[in-house]
Design a protein around this motif. Structure first.
Motif, PDB file in Angstrom:
ATOM      1  N   TYR A 155      29.746  40.048  70.660  1.00  0.00           N
ATOM      2  CA  TYR A 155      31.169  40.069  70.340  1.00  0.00           C
ATOM      3  C   TYR A 155      31.959  39.928  71.629  1.00  0.00           C
ATOM      4  O   TYR A 155      31.471  40.295  72.695  1.00  0.00           O
ATOM      5  CB  TYR A 155      31.570  41.392  69.671  1.00  0.00           C
ATOM      6  CG  TYR A 155      31.383  41.395  68.176  1.00  0.00           C
ATOM      7  CD1 TYR A 155      32.452  41.202  67.320  1.00  0.00           C
ATOM      8  CD2 TYR A 155      30.130  41.597  67.618  1.00  0.00           C
ATOM      9  CE1 TYR A 155      32.287  41.209  65.949  1.00  0.00           C
ATOM     10  CE2 TYR A 155      29.956  41.605  66.255  1.00  0.00           C
ATOM     11  CZ  TYR A 155      31.033  41.410  65.427  1.00  0.00           C
ATOM     12  OH  TYR A 155      30.862  41.405  64.075  1.00  0.00           O
ATOM     13  N   GLU A 156      33.162  39.456  71.504  1.00  0.00           N
ATOM     14  CA  GLU A 156      34.052  39.385  72.657  1.00  0.00           C
ATOM     15  C   GLU A 156      34.516  40.803  73.004  1.00  0.00           C
ATOM     16  O   GLU A 156      34.771  41.608  72.093  1.00  0.00           O
ATOM     17  CB  GLU A 156      35.274  38.515  72.352  1.00  0.00           C
ATOM     18  CG  GLU A 156      34.957  37.046  72.218  1.00  0.00           C
ATOM     19  CD  GLU A 156      34.520  36.450  73.547  1.00  0.00           C
ATOM     20  OE1 GLU A 156      35.093  36.813  74.581  1.00  0.00           O
ATOM     21  OE2 GLU A 156      33.604  35.599  73.522  1.00  0.00           O
ATOM     22  N   PRO A 157      34.655  41.126  74.282  1.00  0.00           N
ATOM     23  CA  PRO A 157      35.160  42.448  74.666  1.00  0.00           C
ATOM     24  C   PRO A 157      36.523  42.746  74.038  1.00  0.00           C
ATOM     25  O   PRO A 157      36.795  43.878  73.634  1.00  0.00           O
ATOM     26  CB  PRO A 157      35.264  42.368  76.190  1.00  0.00           C
ATOM     27  CG  PRO A 157      34.289  41.327  76.584  1.00  0.00           C
ATOM     28  CD  PRO A 157      34.272  40.327  75.447  1.00  0.00           C
ATOM     29  N   ARG A 158      37.337  41.732  73.925  1.00  0.00           N
ATOM     30  CA  ARG A 158      38.669  41.915  73.323  1.00  0.00           C
ATOM     31  C   ARG A 158      38.563  42.345  71.854  1.00  0.00           C
ATOM     32  O   ARG A 158      39.320  43.193  71.386  1.00  0.00           O
ATOM     33  CB  ARG A 158      39.448  40.613  73.451  1.00  0.00           C
ATOM     34  CG  ARG A 158      40.847  40.698  72.962  1.00  0.00           C
ATOM     35  CD  ARG A 158      41.563  39.404  73.240  1.00  0.00           C
ATOM     36  NE  ARG A 158      42.895  39.457  72.676  1.00  0.00           N
ATOM     37  CZ  ARG A 158      43.750  38.474  72.716  1.00  0.00           C
ATOM     38  NH1 ARG A 158      43.418  37.345  73.315  1.00  0.00           N
ATOM     39  NH2 ARG A 158      44.924  38.588  72.176  1.00  0.00           N
ATOM     40  N   THR A 203      32.500  48.070  78.101  1.00  0.00           N
ATOM     41  CA  THR A 203      32.873  47.154  77.021  1.00  0.00           C
ATOM     42  C   THR A 203      32.187  45.807  77.188  1.00  0.00           C
ATOM     43  O   THR A 203      31.680  45.236  76.219  1.00  0.00           O
ATOM     44  CB  THR A 203      34.406  46.977  76.978  1.00  0.00           C
ATOM     45  OG1 THR A 203      35.020  48.273  76.886  1.00  0.00           O
ATOM     46  CG2 THR A 203      34.825  46.147  75.783  1.00  0.00           C
ATOM     47  N   ASP A 204      32.144  45.292  78.400  1.00  0.00           N
ATOM     48  CA  ASP A 204      31.495  43.993  78.642  1.00  0.00           C
ATOM     49  C   ASP A 204      29.989  44.048  78.361  1.00  0.00           C
ATOM     50  O   ASP A 204      29.430  43.105  77.794  1.00  0.00           O
ATOM     51  CB  ASP A 204      31.731  43.527  80.077  1.00  0.00           C
ATOM     52  CG  ASP A 204      33.173  43.122  80.325  1.00  0.00           C
ATOM     53  OD1 ASP A 204      33.860  42.720  79.362  1.00  0.00           O
ATOM     54  OD2 ASP A 204      33.611  43.197  81.485  1.00  0.00           O
ATOM     55  N   ILE A 244      36.106  44.018  70.507  1.00  0.00           N
ATOM     56  CA  ILE A 244      35.653  45.417  70.504  1.00  0.00           C
ATOM     57  C   ILE A 244      36.833  46.345  70.743  1.00  0.00           C
ATOM     58  O   ILE A 244      37.032  47.317  70.017  1.00  0.00           O
ATOM     59  CB  ILE A 244      34.555  45.632  71.558  1.00  0.00           C
ATOM     60  CG1 ILE A 244      33.292  44.872  71.157  1.00  0.00           C
ATOM     61  CG2 ILE A 244      34.252  47.131  71.727  1.00  0.00           C
ATOM     62  CD1 ILE A 244      32.220  44.829  72.214  1.00  0.00           C
ATOM     63  N   ARG A 245      37.636  46.042  71.758  1.00  0.00           N
ATOM     64  CA  ARG A 245      38.771  46.904  72.099  1.00  0.00           C
ATOM     65  C   ARG A 245      39.849  46.909  71.015  1.00  0.00           C
ATOM     66  O   ARG A 245      40.391  47.957  70.681  1.00  0.00           O
ATOM     67  CB  ARG A 245      39.393  46.468  73.417  1.00  0.00           C
ATOM     68  CG  ARG A 245      38.590  46.841  74.643  1.00  0.00           C
ATOM     69  CD  ARG A 245      39.372  46.591  75.915  1.00  0.00           C
ATOM     70  NE  ARG A 245      39.727  45.191  76.068  1.00  0.00           N
ATOM     71  CZ  ARG A 245      38.977  44.279  76.683  1.00  0.00           C
ATOM     72  NH1 ARG A 245      37.825  44.636  77.205  1.00  0.00           N
ATOM     73  NH2 ARG A 245      39.388  43.027  76.785  1.00  0.00           N
TER      74      ARG A 245
END
Length: 71
Positions: free
Chosen positions: A17-20, A8-9, A22-23
């Motif tokens: 994009y921020e990993p958060r 993800t990172d 994406i998740r």
């Protein structure tokens, strides 16, 4: 075919994009499990398939992947 698997990172740094995000947002609405990402051995770890994501980003396919825009 050699595929590039990203965490993800790593994906976040490539698509800015921020990993958060994406998740919490993209995985629920835009990214398809089995095409854009997988969970190896049925575990919690998620690996994204870069070639599939990149292809859909370049094509602008709204039915497979879409990036939310700032209002």
């Amino acid at each position: 075919m050699n595929l590039t698997y990203l965490t993800t990172d790593e994906l976040a740094s490539r698509i800015k994009y921020e990993p958060r995000t994406i998740r919490n947002q993209l995985m629920d609405s835009c990214l398809i499990e089995g095409r854009h990402y997988l969970r190896p051995f049925g575990r919690r770890k998620i690996l994204f398939i870069w070639e599939h994501i990149e292809k859909d980003l370049m094509l602008g396919c709204s039915d497979t992947i879409g990036m939310p825009l700032a209002s």
